[in-house]
Write a protein that holds these residues in place. Structure first.
Motif, PDB file in Angstrom:
ATOM      1  N   PHE A  54       8.692   4.052   2.887  1.00 19.08           N
ATOM      2  CA  PHE A  54       8.107   4.135   4.225  1.00 19.08           C
ATOM      3  C   PHE A  54       8.188   2.792   4.949  1.00 19.08           C
ATOM      4  O   PHE A  54       8.519   2.723   6.118  1.00 19.08           O
ATOM      5  CB  PHE A  54       6.627   4.553   4.135  1.00 19.08           C
ATOM      6  N   GLY A  55       7.825   1.724   4.253  1.00 18.64           N
ATOM      7  CA  GLY A  55       7.786   0.403   4.884  1.00 18.64           C
ATOM      8  C   GLY A  55       6.774   0.341   6.009  1.00 18.64           C
ATOM      9  O   GLY A  55       6.928  -0.424   6.954  1.00 18.64           O
ATOM     10  N   SER A  56       5.709   1.147   5.908  1.00 14.76           N
ATOM     11  CA  SER A  56       4.783   1.275   7.035  1.00 14.76           C
ATOM     12  C   SER A  56       3.604   0.316   6.999  1.00 14.76           C
ATOM     13  O   SER A  56       3.056  -0.028   8.039  1.00 14.76           O
ATOM     14  CB  SER A  56       4.250   2.710   7.107  1.00 14.76           C
ATOM     15  N   VAL A  71      -5.950   4.744   4.801  1.00 17.78           N
ATOM     16  CA  VAL A  71      -5.161   3.662   5.400  1.00 17.78           C
ATOM     17  C   VAL A  71      -3.789   4.158   5.857  1.00 17.78           C
ATOM     18  O   VAL A  71      -2.923   3.360   6.215  1.00 17.78           O
ATOM     19  CB  VAL A  71      -5.005   2.479   4.419  1.00 17.78           C
ATOM     20  N   LEU A  72      -3.582   5.468   5.825  1.00 21.09           N
ATOM     21  CA  LEU A  72      -2.333   6.092   6.294  1.00 21.09           C
ATOM     22  C   LEU A  72      -1.108   5.535   5.580  1.00 21.09           C
ATOM     23  O   LEU A  72      -0.051   5.343   6.179  1.00 21.09           O
ATOM     24  CB  LEU A  72      -2.188   5.916   7.813  1.00 21.09           C
ATOM     25  N   LEU A 103       0.817  -1.212   0.000  1.00 18.48           N
ATOM     26  CA  LEU A 103       0.000   0.000   0.000  1.00 18.48           C
ATOM     27  C   LEU A 103       0.851   1.264   0.000  1.00 18.48           C
ATOM     28  O   LEU A 103       0.512   2.246  -0.646  1.00 18.48           O
ATOM     29  CB  LEU A 103      -0.925   0.029   1.228  1.00 18.48           C
ATOM     30  N   CYS A 104       1.951   1.248   0.742  1.00 22.38           N
ATOM     31  CA  CYS A 104       2.687   2.492   0.980  1.00 22.38           C
ATOM     32  C   CYS A 104       3.874   2.700   0.047  1.00 22.38           C
ATOM     33  O   CYS A 104       4.512   3.748   0.090  1.00 22.38           O
ATOM     34  CB  CYS A 104       3.174   2.539   2.428  1.00 22.38           C
ATOM     35  N   ALA A 105       4.178   1.725  -0.798  1.00 20.78           N
ATOM     36  CA  ALA A 105       5.385   1.814  -1.623  1.00 20.78           C
ATOM     37  C   ALA A 105       5.166   2.657  -2.870  1.00 20.78           C
ATOM     38  O   ALA A 105       4.113   2.595  -3.504  1.00 20.78           O
ATOM     39  CB  ALA A 105       5.851   0.416  -2.019  1.00 20.78           C
ATOM     40  N   ILE A 106       6.181   3.434  -3.210  1.00 19.36           N
ATOM     41  CA  ILE A 106       6.207   4.180  -4.462  1.00 19.36           C
ATOM     42  C   ILE A 106       7.632   4.084  -4.988  1.00 19.36           C
ATOM     43  O   ILE A 106       8.600   4.328  -4.261  1.00 19.36           O
ATOM     44  CB  ILE A 106       5.754   5.645  -4.259  1.00 19.36           C
ATOM     45  N   GLU A 107       7.776   3.679  -6.220  1.00 13.43           N
ATOM     46  CA  GLU A 107       9.101   3.330  -6.741  1.00 13.43           C
ATOM     47  C   GLU A 107      10.059   4.514  -6.750  1.00 13.43           C
ATOM     48  O   GLU A 107      11.272   4.350  -6.593  1.00 13.43           O
ATOM     49  CB  GLU A 107       8.975   2.746  -8.150  1.00 13.43           C
ATOM     50  N   GLU A 108       9.534   5.713  -6.919  1.00 14.66           N
ATOM     51  CA  GLU A 108      10.393   6.894  -6.994  1.00 14.66           C
ATOM     52  C   GLU A 108      11.005   7.273  -5.648  1.00 14.66           C
ATOM     53  O   GLU A 108      11.939   8.067  -5.587  1.00 14.66           O
ATOM     54  CB  GLU A 108       9.597   8.092  -7.524  1.00 14.66           C
ATOM     55  N   ASN A 109      10.469   6.717  -4.564  1.00 12.07           N
ATOM     56  CA  ASN A 109      10.939   7.094  -3.230  1.00 12.07           C
ATOM     57  C   ASN A 109      12.226   6.344  -2.886  1.00 12.07           C
ATOM     58  O   ASN A 109      12.219   5.123  -2.739  1.00 12.07           O
ATOM     59  CB  ASN A 109       9.862   6.774  -2.192  1.00 12.07           C
ATOM     60  N   PRO A 110      13.356   7.048  -2.723  1.00 13.22           N
ATOM     61  CA  PRO A 110      14.617   6.379  -2.395  1.00 13.22           C
ATOM     62  C   PRO A 110      14.652   5.839  -0.965  1.00 13.22           C
ATOM     63  O   PRO A 110      15.480   4.997  -0.634  1.00 13.22           O
ATOM     64  CB  PRO A 110      15.661   7.487  -2.585  1.00 13.22           C
ATOM     65  N   LEU A 111      13.743   6.328  -0.122  1.00  9.87           N
ATOM     66  CA  LEU A 111      13.658   5.865   1.267  1.00  9.87           C
ATOM     67  C   LEU A 111      12.225   5.418   1.543  1.00  9.87           C
ATOM     68  O   LEU A 111      11.427   6.169   2.105  1.00  9.87           O
ATOM     69  CB  LEU A 111      14.063   6.988   2.234  1.00  9.87           C
ATOM     70  N   ALA A 117      10.936  -6.638   4.429  1.00 14.22           N
ATOM     71  CA  ALA A 117      10.020  -5.852   3.596  1.00 14.22           C
ATOM     72  C   ALA A 117      10.619  -5.731   2.200  1.00 14.22           C
ATOM     73  O   ALA A 117      11.717  -5.202   2.031  1.00 14.22           O
ATOM     74  CB  ALA A 117       9.803  -4.475   4.207  1.00 14.22           C
ATOM     75  N   SER A 118       9.904  -6.213   1.206  1.00 10.74           N
ATOM     76  CA  SER A 118      10.449  -6.235  -0.156  1.00 10.74           C
ATOM     77  C   SER A 118      10.579  -4.840  -0.758  1.00 10.74           C
ATOM     78  O   SER A 118      11.321  -4.645  -1.719  1.00 10.74           O
ATOM     79  CB  SER A 118       9.574  -7.106  -1.060  1.00 10.74           C
ATOM     80  N   CYS A 119       9.879  -3.849  -0.194  1.00 11.30           N
ATOM     81  CA  CYS A 119       9.979  -2.486  -0.724  1.00 11.30           C
ATOM     82  C   CYS A 119      11.288  -1.814  -0.336  1.00 11.30           C
ATOM     83  O   CYS A 119      11.663  -0.791  -0.914  1.00 11.30           O
ATOM     84  CB  CYS A 119       8.796  -1.636  -0.266  1.00 11.30           C
TER      85      CYS A 119
END
Length: 212
Positions: A45-47, A152-153, A35-43, A63-65
């Motif tokens: 959330f893993g939330s 879902v935050l 839900l929280c992953a976005i490929e462009e984000n270098p860090l 966490a695979s992200c």
């Protein structure tokens, strides 16, 4: 482009070096809930804690992200321990998410429905009471509505608004069970400096942000 070879669920794939396991899997037709992953984000959330996998040589699921692919890596997304963790994370999310699919603007294009279908999880958690939020809906903006009760935050809208669009209108407000996404001082969206790009609406994986 430098590439690496790895195996996911017995399927050998080749992908770009440095890519994270989640995106390597999805690009090759292997579903991993998230839900929280976005490929462009270098860090990342893993939330959401939904994208756990097991990697040969590691003691515990990861966490695979957040995990980068390596050459020769062997990944399993459906082990007993992974499914136990993912199922519990999904139950916790659904314990505070109203199940009103027919009325929801994201019906049939909702990430929660996708996860339920792909993983065989029930949308309504068993043996876990639902404690649903009862927050006011922000309908003040002329182009979209924000219903925090469906949120879902995941943080995707916050990341998009702050790091991609560079507007910094949205952020997490409050703490604990009353955490919600909102504007500075929790003002109505119409009173913010939102530029109406609607990128946050496009990023929302559920029906919390929806076009009018």
């Amino acid at each position: 482009m430098e590439t690496v070879s790895l195996t996911i669920n017995g399927k050998k794939i080749v992908t770009e070096k440095g890519k994270r396991v989640l995106w390597a899997a999805l690009e090759n037709g292997i579903f991993i809930p998230h839900l929280c992953a976005i490929e462009e984000n270098p860090l990342p959330f893993g939330s959401c804690r939904l994208c756990f996998v097991e990697i040969e040589g590691k003691k515990e699921p990861v966490a695979s992200c957040t995990e980068e692919v390596t050459d020769g890596m062997i990944v399993d997304t459906r082990t007993e321990s992974v499914l136990r963790l993912v199922r519990m994370a999904f139950k916790l999310i659904m314990s505070r998410h109203p199940i009103i699919c027919r009325e929801c603007p994201a019906n049939k294009k909702c990430a929660l429905q996708d996860i339920s279908r792909e993983m065989g999880f029930k949308l309504k958690p068993k043996r876990l009471p639902q404690i649903l939020p009862d927050l006011p809906v922000d309908d003040s903006h002329s182009l979209f509505t924000y219903n925090p009760n469906l949120c879902v935050l995941c943080g995707l809208c916050v990341y998009i608004c702050n790091e991609i669009v560079k507007e910094a209108i949205l952020d997490f407000n409050f703490r604990g069970f009353i955490t919600k996404v909102g504007t500075f001082k929790n003002r109505p969206l119409a009173e913010s400096k939102c530029n109406s790009c609607l990128k946050c609406v496009e990023a929302c994986p559920v029906g919390a942000l929806s076009r009018k």
